[in-house]
Design a protein around this motif. Structure first.
Motif, PDB file in Angstrom:
ATOM      1  N   GLU A  26      54.334  63.459  10.931  1.00  0.00           N
ATOM      2  CA  GLU A  26      53.018  63.493  10.294  1.00  0.00           C
ATOM      3  C   GLU A  26      52.951  64.647   9.296  1.00  0.00           C
ATOM      4  N   GLY A  29      46.400  66.919   9.102  1.00  0.00           N
ATOM      5  CA  GLY A  29      45.594  67.027  10.316  1.00  0.00           C
ATOM      6  C   GLY A  29      44.291  67.748  10.004  1.00  0.00           C
ATOM      7  N   VAL A  81      46.094  66.525  15.123  1.00  0.00           N
ATOM      8  CA  VAL A  81      46.865  65.553  14.365  1.00  0.00           C
ATOM      9  C   VAL A  81      46.761  64.239  15.114  1.00  0.00           C
TER      10      VAL A  81
END
Length: 152
Positions: A26, A29, A81
């Motif tokens: 990822e 966030g 996240v």
């Protein structure tokens, strides 16, 4: 819904290795700092060093930045996240720790970690920009839960 109710619904805790893989995949966030009555929340691009540190680049506009001020004065922050592919396939990691500005000798580590960070295009045309500051988020604690396909 409590975490216990979520766990009973077939959601499972993520292992440390699954959390590390998720944070590596990822790149964005939500960063939260305490601020008077309500927390201050801001979406942030981030990089992960694969171990225990997140990195951020703060783009500073105008003469004062609330995010910069809170990062400097807060003893702790939180970072969330998550990824939601569907109602039945999602992951969420909550992290607590301390955010501090990076020293000059940490910029290479920051650049390396930021390889997967997501960067919105809006900032390339924003002005006037006062500067760029690097920050690291030293992870004290993390928890992750998932439902559906595991990340590891």
């Amino acid at each position: 819904m409590s975490i216990e109710a979520i766990a009973e619904s077939s959601a499972v805790s993520m292992t440390d290795d699954q959390i590390k893989e998720f944070l590596t995949e990822e790149g964005v966030g939500i960063l939260a700092f305490p601020d008077e009555e309500l927390p201050y929340l801001v979406p942030m691009s981030f990089g992960f060093d694969g171990s225990s540190t997140l990195y951020f680049i703060f783009l500073l506009f105008g003469s004062e930045s609330r995010k910069e001020t809170l990062a400097t004065h807060a003893e702790k922050g939180r970072f969330l996240v998550y990824r939601a592919e569907s109602l039945h396939d999602w992951q969420s990691v909550s992290i607590s720790g301390r955010v501090d500005s990076v020293d000059d000798d940490e910029w290479d580590a920051l650049r390396n970690a930021m390889q997967n960070a997501w960067h919105p295009d809006i900032f390339s045309s924003a002005s006037p920009m006062r500067g760029v500051e690097g920050y690291h988020f030293q992870i004290d604690e993390w928890t992750g839960i998932q439902h559906g396909s595991p990340t590891a």
